[in-house]
Enzyme design. Sequence first.
Site, PDB file in Angstrom:
ATOM      1  N   LYS A 122      -2.114  -1.540  -3.818  1.00 57.77           N
ATOM      2  CA  LYS A 122      -2.991  -0.370  -3.742  1.00 57.77           C
ATOM      3  C   LYS A 122      -2.147   0.893  -3.792  1.00 57.77           C
ATOM      4  CE  LYS A 122      -6.314   1.865  -0.682  1.00 57.77           C
ATOM      5  NZ  LYS A 122      -7.053   1.844   0.583  1.00 57.77           N
TER       6      LYS A 122
ATOM      7  N   LYS B 168       0.867  -1.172   0.000  1.00 59.13           N
ATOM      8  CA  LYS B 168       0.000   0.000   0.000  1.00 59.13           C
ATOM      9  C   LYS B 168       0.906   1.225   0.000  1.00 59.13           C
ATOM     10  CE  LYS B 168      -3.643   2.307   2.611  1.00 59.13           C
ATOM     11  NZ  LYS B 168      -4.489   2.239   3.818  1.00 59.13           N
TER      12      LYS B 168
HETATM   13 ZN   LIG Z   1      -5.277   3.720   8.059  1.00 61.75          ZN
END
Ligand SMILES: [Zn+2]
Length: 327
Positions: free
Chosen positions: A251, A198
Amino acid sequence: MPDLITRPRRLRSFQALRNLVAESRLDRAMLVQPHFVVPGTGISEPIDAMPGIEHQSVDRLVATVGADLGLGIRSLLLFGVPEESCKAPDGRAAWADDAAVVQAVRALKREFGDDLVVMTDVCLCAYTDHGHCGVLRDGRVDNDASLPVLARMALAHARAGADVVAPSDMMDGRVGAIREALDGAGLESVAIMSYSCKYASAYYGPFREAARSAPGFGDRRSHQMDARNRREALLEASLDVEEGADILMVKPALAYLDVVADLREAFPQPLAVYNVSGEYSMVKAAAARGWIDERAVVLENWHAFRRAGADIIITYHARQALAQGWL
Ligand SMILES: [Zn+2]
């Protein structure tokens, strides 16, 4: 006449033939629709920066999910949006029995059982009064002190019936801490979808409005990945695999397809991409102005995820795509 033996155009000459030889395909079973759950009843409030997406209370969510199931959407990812007054330094509302996500999981599994895959986001930022993803010490996110707190949140979701818990906080060691807590509670069949890679991304802008989770000070660069890094993604994902992640995720999606391709190459685990709020809202905004063909752009993006190696597509466009017969 030129002497051409191989002519790639031969297989592009008409649609049925192009369909026959297509290398990537899309299936509604791979789509995951995210939802934002709020406390209360009878609430369905549009989110300005994400046209078509709403904050919903549990009762309205159950109705929406029922309709989505009719369209063929069998998987969802829940985010909780608690009242401001519930926010605390340690995010304790995240694992409360009356937390909207906990209630939603219970209601959805009661109503739809195994027709539906219920996944829950596990992170503290929507629940802490400072808006950071873990607990703080001396104004910094304290990695190790955050792990039992995250595990507690995941456990509350799993006990309510979540099929998959999805830690998005990016603390080191959180997958292992959550796996241990789940197994210790006899919940060894609950799976973990890790937000393995992420990135600290500007594409999360509209989501922060949706989840009301913008940090009160500073940013998330001390735990989320640096957009300049590619090899580090393999390190993050291999740690998650060692700690017991069942599904890996990248992501955002579009700007990180090199990372998706790397993970596909390196790991046998199912791989998800999160086609995030900024990616969604850019398409929506351009389509609203008539600058792009929304359907064509969305399908092109989804095929790009598939080409790169994604198995699962988490997307705010899932419902619209199926309702309008795009697949
Ligand atoms: Zn968070």
